[in-house]
Scaffold this motif. Structure first.
Motif, PDB file in Angstrom:
ATOM      1  N   ILE A 167       0.847  -1.195   0.000  1.00 43.64           N
ATOM      2  CA  ILE A 167       0.000   0.000   0.000  1.00 43.64           C
ATOM      3  C   ILE A 167       0.883   1.246   0.000  1.00 43.64           C
ATOM      4  CG2 ILE A 167      -1.808   1.239   1.253  1.00 43.64           C
ATOM      5  CD1 ILE A 167      -2.484  -1.477   2.590  1.00 43.64           C
ATOM      6  N   THR A 168       0.610   2.135  -0.924  1.00 41.45           N
ATOM      7  CA  THR A 168       1.304   3.429  -0.974  1.00 41.45           C
ATOM      8  C   THR A 168       0.262   4.527  -0.854  1.00 41.45           C
ATOM      9  OG1 THR A 168       2.994   2.513  -2.442  1.00 41.45           O
ATOM     10  CG2 THR A 168       2.805   4.922  -2.321  1.00 41.45           C
ATOM     11  N   GLY A 169       0.451   5.416   0.125  1.00 43.52           N
ATOM     12  CA  GLY A 169      -0.551   6.457   0.307  1.00 43.52           C
ATOM     13  C   GLY A 169      -0.012   7.733   0.903  1.00 43.52           C
ATOM     14  N   HIS A 170       1.221   7.699   1.364  1.00 41.18           N
ATOM     15  CA  HIS A 170       1.820   8.890   1.975  1.00 41.18           C
ATOM     16  C   HIS A 170       2.958   9.401   1.104  1.00 41.18           C
ATOM     17  CE1 HIS A 170      -0.289   9.025   5.822  1.00 41.18           C
ATOM     18  NE2 HIS A 170      -0.196   7.693   5.881  1.00 41.18           N
ATOM     19  N   PRO A 203      -9.059  -1.859  17.741  1.00 45.51           N
ATOM     20  CA  PRO A 203      -9.294  -3.053  18.576  1.00 45.51           C
ATOM     21  C   PRO A 203     -10.163  -4.110  17.915  1.00 45.51           C
ATOM     22  CG  PRO A 203      -9.516  -1.044  19.878  1.00 45.51           C
ATOM     23  CD  PRO A 203      -9.378  -0.610  18.454  1.00 45.51           C
ATOM     24  N   ASP A 204     -11.090  -3.705  17.039  1.00 45.61           N
ATOM     25  CA  ASP A 204     -11.926  -4.705  16.377  1.00 45.61           C
ATOM     26  C   ASP A 204     -11.258  -5.303  15.151  1.00 45.61           C
ATOM     27  OD1 ASP A 204     -12.042  -2.657  14.539  1.00 45.61           O
ATOM     28  OD2 ASP A 204     -14.184  -2.246  14.795  1.00 45.61           O
ATOM     29  N   GLY A 205     -10.046  -4.840  14.814  1.00 51.19           N
ATOM     30  CA  GLY A 205      -9.296  -5.396  13.704  1.00 51.19           C
ATOM     31  C   GLY A 205      -9.808  -5.027  12.331  1.00 51.19           C
ATOM     32  N   ARG A 206     -10.757  -4.122  12.227  1.00 51.79           N
ATOM     33  CA  ARG A 206     -11.353  -3.800  10.935  1.00 51.79           C
ATOM     34  C   ARG A 206     -10.626  -2.665  10.219  1.00 51.79           C
ATOM     35  NH1 ARG A 206     -17.616  -3.006  11.790  1.00 51.79           N
ATOM     36  NH2 ARG A 206     -17.465  -2.881   9.503  1.00 51.79           N
ATOM     37  N   ARG A 207      -9.868  -1.861  10.961  1.00 50.40           N
ATOM     38  CA  ARG A 207      -9.169  -0.730  10.351  1.00 50.40           C
ATOM     39  C   ARG A 207      -7.779  -0.590  10.947  1.00 50.40           C
ATOM     40  NH1 ARG A 207     -13.467   4.366  10.098  1.00 50.40           N
ATOM     41  NH2 ARG A 207     -15.000   3.386   8.711  1.00 50.40           N
ATOM     42  N   PHE A 208      -6.944   0.121  10.219  1.00 49.19           N
ATOM     43  CA  PHE A 208      -5.672   0.550  10.804  1.00 49.19           C
ATOM     44  C   PHE A 208      -5.397   1.978  10.340  1.00 49.19           C
ATOM     45  CE2 PHE A 208      -4.351  -1.245   6.732  1.00 49.19           C
ATOM     46  CZ  PHE A 208      -3.335  -0.381   6.289  1.00 49.19           C
ATOM     47  N   ALA A 209      -4.637   2.691  11.152  1.00 47.80           N
ATOM     48  CA  ALA A 209      -4.325   4.095  10.858  1.00 47.80           C
ATOM     49  C   ALA A 209      -2.816   4.248  10.721  1.00 47.80           C
ATOM     50  CB  ALA A 209      -4.839   5.008  11.971  1.00 47.80           C
ATOM     51  N   THR A 210      -2.394   5.168   9.844  1.00 58.56           N
ATOM     52  CA  THR A 210      -0.969   5.477   9.668  1.00 58.56           C
ATOM     53  C   THR A 210      -0.780   6.985   9.787  1.00 58.56           C
ATOM     54  OG1 THR A 210      -1.271   5.612   7.264  1.00 58.56           O
ATOM     55  CG2 THR A 210      -0.515   3.510   8.169  1.00 58.56           C
ATOM     56  N   THR A 211       0.387   7.377  10.283  1.00 57.74           N
ATOM     57  CA  THR A 211       0.737   8.800  10.359  1.00 57.74           C
ATOM     58  C   THR A 211       2.083   8.994   9.681  1.00 57.74           C
ATOM     59  OG1 THR A 211       1.912   8.631  12.472  1.00 57.74           O
ATOM     60  CG2 THR A 211      -0.460   9.004  12.557  1.00 57.74           C
ATOM     61  N   SER A 212       2.298  10.217   9.187  1.00 57.00           N
ATOM     62  CA  SER A 212       3.447  10.396   8.316  1.00 57.00           C
ATOM     63  C   SER A 212       4.116  11.763   8.510  1.00 57.00           C
ATOM     64  CB  SER A 212       3.005  10.251   6.856  1.00 57.00           C
ATOM     65  OG  SER A 212       4.023  10.628   5.950  1.00 57.00           O
ATOM     66  N   ALA A 213       5.327  11.843   7.998  1.00 60.99           N
ATOM     67  CA  ALA A 213       6.044  13.113   7.959  1.00 60.99           C
ATOM     68  C   ALA A 213       5.412  14.087   6.979  1.00 60.99           C
ATOM     69  CB  ALA A 213       7.509  12.864   7.581  1.00 60.99           C
ATOM     70  N   THR A 236       0.008  14.262   7.576  1.00 65.30           N
ATOM     71  CA  THR A 236      -1.341  13.708   7.479  1.00 65.30           C
ATOM     72  C   THR A 236      -1.427  12.397   8.247  1.00 65.30           C
ATOM     73  OG1 THR A 236      -0.945  12.377   5.487  1.00 65.30           O
ATOM     74  CG2 THR A 236      -1.606  14.692   5.178  1.00 65.30           C
ATOM     75  N   ALA A 237      -2.653  12.018   8.545  1.00 66.77           N
ATOM     76  CA  ALA A 237      -2.956  10.686   9.059  1.00 66.77           C
ATOM     77  C   ALA A 237      -3.988  10.067   8.128  1.00 66.77           C
ATOM     78  CB  ALA A 237      -3.481  10.761  10.488  1.00 66.77           C
ATOM     79  N   LYS A 238      -3.883   8.779   7.932  1.00 66.93           N
ATOM     80  CA  LYS A 238      -4.819   8.089   7.032  1.00 66.93           C
ATOM     81  C   LYS A 238      -5.363   6.850   7.733  1.00 66.93           C
ATOM     82  CE  LYS A 238      -2.417   9.685   2.829  1.00 66.93           C
ATOM     83  NZ  LYS A 238      -3.505  10.456   2.210  1.00 66.93           N
ATOM     84  N   VAL A 239      -6.608   6.543   7.414  1.00 70.67           N
ATOM     85  CA  VAL A 239      -7.273   5.371   7.976  1.00 70.67           C
ATOM     86  C   VAL A 239      -7.609   4.422   6.832  1.00 70.67           C
ATOM     87  CG1 VAL A 239      -9.227   4.538   9.331  1.00 70.67           C
ATOM     88  CG2 VAL A 239      -8.226   6.785   9.838  1.00 70.67           C
ATOM     89  N   LEU A 257     -10.210   7.120   5.149  1.00 68.80           N
ATOM     90  CA  LEU A 257     -10.244   8.520   5.574  1.00 68.80           C
ATOM     91  C   LEU A 257      -8.846   9.130   5.465  1.00 68.80           C
ATOM     92  CD1 LEU A 257     -12.337   8.152   8.882  1.00 68.80           C
ATOM     93  CD2 LEU A 257     -13.192   9.062   6.701  1.00 68.80           C
ATOM     94  N   THR A 258      -8.791  10.375   5.045  1.00 68.80           N
ATOM     95  CA  THR A 258      -7.557  11.164   5.113  1.00 68.80           C
ATOM     96  C   THR A 258      -7.793  12.313   6.084  1.00 68.80           C
ATOM     97  OG1 THR A 258      -6.916  10.630   2.844  1.00 68.80           O
ATOM     98  CG2 THR A 258      -5.921  12.585   3.839  1.00 68.80           C
ATOM     99  N   LEU A 259      -6.943  12.407   7.096  1.00 66.66           N
ATOM    100  CA  LEU A 259      -7.119  13.389   8.170  1.00 66.66           C
ATOM    101  C   LEU A 259      -6.074  14.488   8.027  1.00 66.66           C
ATOM    102  CD1 LEU A 259      -7.618  10.788  11.046  1.00 66.66           C
ATOM    103  CD2 LEU A 259      -9.350  11.770   9.526  1.00 66.66           C
ATOM    104  N   ASN A 260      -6.527  15.662   7.630  1.00 64.13           N
ATOM    105  CA  ASN A 260      -5.643  16.804   7.431  1.00 64.13           C
ATOM    106  C   ASN A 260      -5.836  17.833   8.546  1.00 64.13           C
ATOM    107  OD1 ASN A 260      -4.497  16.067   4.781  1.00 64.13           O
ATOM    108  ND2 ASN A 260      -6.606  16.342   4.062  1.00 64.13           N
ATOM    109  N   GLY A 261      -4.803  18.588   8.822  1.00 62.21           N
ATOM    110  CA  GLY A 261      -4.927  19.649   9.829  1.00 62.21           C
ATOM    111  C   GLY A 261      -3.668  19.869  10.633  1.00 62.21           C
ATOM    112  N   HIS A 262      -2.872  18.828  10.799  1.00 72.64           N
ATOM    113  CA  HIS A 262      -1.619  18.986  11.535  1.00 72.64           C
ATOM    114  C   HIS A 262      -0.657  19.886  10.760  1.00 72.64           C
ATOM    115  CE1 HIS A 262      -2.189  16.253  14.919  1.00 72.64           C
ATOM    116  NE2 HIS A 262      -2.790  15.398  14.083  1.00 72.64           N
TER     117      HIS A 262
END
Length: 1307
Positions: free
Chosen positions: A1139-1142, A1153-1163, A1166-1169, A1179-1184
């Protein structure tokens, strides 16, 4: 009238006649004295408004410039701004002489400007002193071209403040020299509230620029100085700063910011300590007879010529003092027929002089004061006597006196008004509410008059306070509250109420309240000032139990001294939480624990540092004298003072016993690299990066000598000879050849130059008998020169003691020091210290420190064989250089340690650092300390309420710690390769570690080789647990699996070719997974050595995560600096997803905890789900605004927390990706992030209501509100992670100086 003014008036005539109302304008012009009553009458006789306007203009055209200016001011005051703007271009320039006759002292522009700047209004009874006024204005005109100082000096009561205020009531002076404004600061003798005054000044200036913007007030004098420097130089470059009633040269240096300053003072020598142009005006000690008579005449509304004959006698008895003349004048205004009576009172009353050395004329003052008080009503005389308890230069609001007198506020104000009318009291009308104060002469008189009743009067103050504030201390922060917080202890001490003083000052509630509103400095001063009374009361109250006298006071004082920098923060920290870090035996901790338990029952969160008893505070005092790097610090030869210098370009001198600042000098325009006391302590030498050498008076801060500039490069070090017999100064620089010089203080040029070095000389020092000078150079040599001849005596090639590889990179000898007897010379280079015999130049011993650090400085103790070594890895070490044995580690600094020095008697050691602090250590205490610091890479196991922790220490030994006290239950021998990661097998029996060499070493070790028991408790703990397994990864790439407690190596796993960053056992404990700098991940069946290599990443893999799987084939999620996420089949090693996304390095990942998603954070900020089912981006989480360093899902899967490198934490809704909350401090320091550093780890509580985060410290947050619940400030910083127990009650972390924190929620 000037022609251009007349012409403009004629051109504007029609507009003026059409709009103005002459009646309104003439009132102002009559007040200014430019329009007569007859002229006014002629104008008023005109029938229409327009005719009146025309008549007024006809009168005006026949008058002079003053009339034009008065007419212009009248237009401004009556809101004819558009018409005034027509006349403004032709405003005449009025001289000081021409301006003085205006009744209001200046134009409307001047009045507004002075009012905004806080300049006091002209007194009701005012007598002009034109000669002095013209002198002051003439000096102020000299500041038109640039910064400088004008000093108005004279004795108390001579009218300096009135003169200064009057001098700036001049339109021409203001518009030509100070168009940006005039700012008035009343300084006074008390320096403790100087920060408040500077904060007020900064607020005033900032509000004038942008009233809608709210700036954080500066928290220290240094910060306030820099803020003020910016405002005055950038925003108000052509403004005047007036400092009224300055007593201390250190105050002037606080305001030495290259601006224009007018100051009033009694001591003309104060300005010797500041830089820039200096001018001065002397004020006569009293009024001459004519002026004094004029004052009396104004009070009684008579002409001087018609005053009775007693007037001259009264003036004579008053000795011309403006203050005393005003007191008598006020009395005569009330009773104009009492000239004989008041003269008799002055002549007959002969009071005892209070201080014969004083410059006050106490005879005249005492007589005037007594005569003034006698006319008061009996009840008012008693109220006035109560003012005896006030401190000098302290202003009090009426509400404080309302408490003291037990009267309604309105009644108090009426009484105070009477005192003011009779000149018995002064009122500051520049503040609301009004503040009242006595002149110090009046206070001296009252103190003498009531000297037998002082304790009684102070007791009354305390009792009235206790009656009014029965339940709690004042906390509003208004002037009344601040008075009680500041002076209640003073009144108790003066009253002799030792028990009350003891109860108050040893109350954590009082400490919290006063520190929050006033800062910790006032509290520390109280403990120092009242130490004798507190210790005496402590002895009487608990001495029979055997408590050491002063122990409790020492506990409170230590708490404040070591936490002062935290108590200066805003928002204000929780004092109870800070106090929970004190030793369990401390009274501070006892009170904090009790309060924490009470508050915890109401839902508050508090953390107890349960393993702190194994640590002791080795620092005696922590100071932050500069706001920048501290390059050097040294003791005076008697050990009573410390001088420091650094990047801030200043030199500071303070007491070594308390840290009280004695002197501050702006020592140069560039960084000050070194400072040195002369043998007698009267002089201080400084050298700087701008090649200048200066010698200062250590008492007054005046420049005594600036030597000729003979160097071409920066000067690194300076030192005086050790004895006074022949005073010389040695200096050394970065020059290639002419780099070491000797200076005679009586000559402007150097006396001798030492030749021999071929590169920069970094340090120089005299032998104890001053016969030789040792020099340390970047050419790899240590040389000794004869001082008398300047010839080279001996040379030691230090570089020869290093390998050829080290020599290729260059060997720089950083410093040298002599043993106490002068038989040994010790020098430092790279990571080593060498001890040479002086006579033979033979190497006696060699001290090697960590290869990862360099020795910055070393100093030998003058009274023993101890050697202090300053290291770049933030530590100070003590060695016995004869036995070559390390005696102690002194931890506490948070950055490079630049310098160390013993006190002359060897009892203390100071160290200064890039962390802006100076620490003082008691040599005997650190000499016996044996604390071991840990590394931050760790793992923890929580089982049945117990804790097992595995980590490496700074010696590179593996340690296993257990229990809430952090007891060491297992310790390995030192590993050859650096331990980089550790983990505990959650199934019984295994632990793994990785090494830097990439190899897992297999060898059998006996328990006796690994296990060091620490007593019965440790053995019981081990025997009660089944054996368990650890893994550790090494810098070489090796991974080891150990059994504890036997210490047996179960497996050595080799395969990685570079550092192992992370290791983790699978849930069943059968497999061990490791990731490495070599870009691979390996899945080991560690018991057989079988290995599955997962290749695909192109950069180092620092972490990975096991994905929950319902199938028989477990999956592994990995991420890398290459910006990709990969999913692997752990059974086959097959890469299932790529997977490439950052657009930058991936720094963290978390699986829900339910194993259905994982999140990544990057230099890439952004954070992505992502979905674990489709592997698609959800999801792409912008704002930082900075790199996103960490992330964590809540236990209910509904939220995601992310933390960035700016210390900001964001909470996101996982249903739609919306931002829920931003968690951050209320305001942040400009030099710091919001969390004290990167947010490195995040954990939710099981109910998802609380979030814990790590950065520069640990914080707990209310998830719903996004507000901080608690903060735990660690001694060090840069926390990597926190281990959290399943019930969210225990938290474990390690800071960057190796201190372990086991924090337990207070129940």
């Amino acid at each position: 009238m000037e022609e251009r003014a007349r012409s403009l008036l004629l051109r504007s005539r029609s507009s003026l006649e059409a709009d103005i109302k002459a009646n309104y304008l003439m009132d102002h012009m009559i007040s200014d004295g430019v329009l007569t009553a007859d002229e006014e009458e002629r104008v008023r006789n005109k029938s229409t408004r327009k005719e009146q306007a025309a008549a007024l203009l006809e009168v005006l055209l026949r008058k002079d410039n003053r009339a034009y200016i008065s007419f212009y001011n009248a237009l401004v005051r009556e809101s004819y701004g558009d018409l005034a703007s027509l006349l403004h271009p032709a405003l005449p320039q009025v001289s000081p002489e021409g301006e003085k006759s205006f009744s209001d002292g200046g134009t409307a522009l001047v009045q507004v400007m002075l009012s905004e700047g806080g300049v006091p209004q002209r007194p009701v009874v005012f007598v002009s002193r034109p000669s002095l006024l013209n002198q002051v204005r003439a000096k102020l005109y000299l500041l038109q071209t640039g910064p400088g100082w004008v000093t108005v000096y004279g004795m108390a009561g001579s009218g300096k403040s009135v003169l200064a205020a009057e001098a700036v009531r001049d339109h021409a002076l203001i518009t030509e020299c100070f168009p940006d404004g005039v700012q008035w600061v009343s300084v006074g003798q008390e320096r403790s509230d100087l920060l408040e005054r500077m904060q007020s000044l900064c607020f005033r200036l900032e509000q004038s620029q942008s009233p809608e913007t709210c700036h954080r007030p500066p928290c220290s004098l240094e910060e306030a100085k820099e803020r003020l420097r910016f405002l005055m130089l950038r925003r108000y470059p052509r403004s005047l700063l007036i400092l009224d009633d300055v007593w201390d040269s250190s105050v002037l240096k606080t305001f030495d910011i290259q601006c224009r300053v007018l100051l009033t003072t009694r001591d003309r020598s104060l300005v010797d300590s500041v830089s820039g142009k200096r001018h001065e005006v002397a004020v006569e000690s009293g009024l001459d007879e004519d002026k004094a008579l004029e004052v009396l005449a104004l009070f009684v509304s008579m002409k001087p010529q018609r005053l009775p004959e007693q007037a001259r006698s009264i003036v004579k008895e008053c000795k011309g003092s403006p203050l005393v003349v005003s007191l008598i004048g006020a009395l005569l205004r009330e009773f104009p027929d009492r000239w004989d009576y008041y003269l008799r009172q002055l002549q007959r009353k002969q009071f005892k002089r209070i201080r014969k050395s004083s410059s006050y004329d106490y005879e005249a003052l005492d007589q005037a004061m007594d005569a003034s008080i006698q006319v008061l009503a009996e009840e008012h005389r008693q109220l006035y006597s109560d003012l005896t308890v006030l401190e000098k230069d302290v202003k009090v609001p009426a509400k404080v006196l309302s408490v003291l007198w037990d009267l309604e506020l309105e009644e108090v104000e009426d009484v105070l008004q009477e005192f003011v009318n009779k000149s018995l009291l002064f009122r500051d009308c520049n503040q609301r509410p009004y503040l009242y104060y006595l002149h110090d002469l009046q206070l001296d008189f009252l103190s003498e008059l009531n000297r037998t009743r002082l304790a009684e009067l102070h007791t009354k103050v305390v009792r009235q306070y206790q009656k009014y504030y029965k339940t709690e201390s004042p906390v509003s922060g208004d002037v009344e509250s601040l008075y009680w917080l500041r002076f209640l202890t003073y009144h108790m001490a003066k009253a002799g109420l030792s028990k009350e003083l003891y109860s108050l000052m040893f109350s954590l509630n009082w400490v919290r309240t006063k520190a929050q509103l006033m800062g910790p400095a006032h509290l520390i001063n109280d403990y120092v000032e009242y130490a004798a009374k507190l210790d005496e009361e402590l002895y009487h109250s608990v001495g029979a139990v055997g408590v050491v006298n002063g122990e409790v006071r020492g506990q409170f004082q230590e708490f404040l001294s070591l936490n002062g920098h935290q108590l200066e923060q805003r928002p204000f920290p929780d004092v109870v939480q800070l106090a929970l870090s004190q030793p369990d035996s401390s009274e501070v901790y006892r009170q904090a624990r009790m309060q924490a338990q009470q508050r915890a029952q109401k839902g508050a969160l508090y953390l107890d540092w349960v393993n702190k008893k194994s640590l002791e505070s080795l620092s005696r005092l922590v100071l932050q004298p500069h706001q920048d790097v501290v390059y050097f610090a040294c003791f005076s030869h008697d050990g009573s003072k410390i001088a420091s210098c650094g990047e801030s370009k200043t030199l500071r001198v303070f007491k070594s016993s308390s840290g009280e600042k004695l002197l501050e000098i702006q020592a140069g325009d560039e960084e000050v690299l070194c400072c040195a006391f002369s043998p007698d302590g009267r002089l201080i030498a400084t050298c700087s990066s701008n090649r200048k050498i200066k010698v200062w008076n250590a008492e007054r801060g005046t420049l005594m000598r600036a030597f000729d500039e003979e160097y071409d490069e920066q000067i690194n070090h300076c030192q005086f000879t050790n004895t006074r017999h022949r005073l010389l100064l040695a200096t050394c620089s970065n020059d290639m050849f002419m780099n070491t010089k000797l200076w005679n203080l009586n000559k402007p040029s150097s006396q001798n130059t030492m030749f021999g070095h071929t590169d920069a000389v970094n340090h120089c020092c005299f032998s104890p008998d001053d016969k030789y000078l040792a020099t340390s150079s970047s050419d790899g040599t240590l040389k000794m020169f004869e001082v008398t001849s300047a010839n080279e005596w001996k040379s030691i090639a230090v570089s020869d003691h290093f390998s050829e590889t080290d020599q290729e990179t260059g060997v720089m000898v950083t410093c040298s020091t002599w043993s106490a007897d002068g038989t040994r010379i010790i020098c430092a280079a790279k990571n080593a210290v060498f001890v040479f015999d002086v006579a033979s130049a033979d190497l006696v011993c060699e001290i090697r420190t960590s290869r990862l650090s360099t020795v910055q400085f070393c100093h030998a103790c003058p009274s023993s064989q101890l050697l202090a070594i300053a290291l770049s890895h933030y530590a100070v070490e003590l060695w016995d250089f004869e036995s070559n044995k390390k005696m102690a580690d002194c931890s506490g600094h948070l950055s490079w340690v630049r310098c160390v020095q013993f006190s002359p008697d060897g009892s203390q050691l100071l160290s200064c650092s890039d962390d802006q602090t100076i620490r003082l250590w008691e040599t005997k205490k650190v000499h016996t300390s044996s604390a071991v610091s840990l590394k931050r890479d760790s793992d923890a196991l929580f089982t049945n309420g117990d804790i097992t922790m595995v980590t490496a220490d700074k010696r590179n030994c593996l340690q296993v710690l257990s229990g809430h006290t952090g007891s060491v239950v297992f310790e390995s021998e030192k590993q050859e390769s650096r331990i980089r990661c550790t983990c505990i097998c959650r199934q019984p029996a295994v632990v793994a570690l990785g090494r830097k060499d990439g190899v897992v070493k297999a060898e059998r070790l006996t328990a006796s080789q690994f296990l060091r028991s620490i007593g019965r408790r440790a053995l019981q703990m081990l025997s009660s647990h089944r054996a368990f397994v650890l893994a550790l990864g090494l810098e070489t790439g090796t991974v080891q699996v150990l059994e504890v407690p036997s210490g047996e190596t179960l497996a050595t796993l080799s395969g990685h070719t570079k550092t192992v960053f992370h290791c983790q056992f699978t849930e069943d404990g059968q497999q061990l997974i490791t990731s490495s700098e070599d870009t691979t991940i390996r899945v080991w069946k560690w018991q057989t050595g079988e290995c599955l290599v997962l290749k695909g990443h192109t950069e180092s893999v620092r972490r990975f995560s096991l994905l929950p799987s319902s199938s028989s084939s477990p999956a592994l999620l990995s991420w890398s600096f290459d910006g990709t996420i990969k999913v692997w089949n752990m059974d086959t090693g097959e890469k299932q997803q790529d997977i490439t996304g950052h657009h930058g390095a991936i720094l963290a990942c978390d699986v829900s905890p339910d194993g259905r998603r994982f999140a990544t954070t990057s230099a890439d900020m952004t954070a992505k789900v992502w979905s674990c089912e489709s592997w698609e981006l959800v999801l792409t989480l912008n704002g930082h605004k900075e790199c996103v360093r960490s992330c964590r899902f809540s236990g209910d899967n509904r939220r995601l927390a992310t933390g960035d490198d700016n210390g900001e934490i964001r909470l996101w809704n996982m249903l739609d990706g919306s931002l829920l909350k931003v968690c951050c401090r209320g305001n942040k320091d400009a030099m710091d992030s919001q969390h004290g550093g990167w947010v490195t780890d995040l954990h939710f509580s099981p109910d998802s209501k609380v979030l814990v985060s790590t950065g520069g410290y640990i914080k707990w947050w209310n998830v719903e509100k996004g507000e901080a619940l608690q903060t735990f400030y660690t001694t060090g910083a840069n926390l990597k992670r926190v281990h959290v127990s399943p019930d969210f009650s225990t938290f474990v972390t390690i800071d960057n100086i190796g201190i372990l924190y086991i924090l337990k929620k207070v129940e």
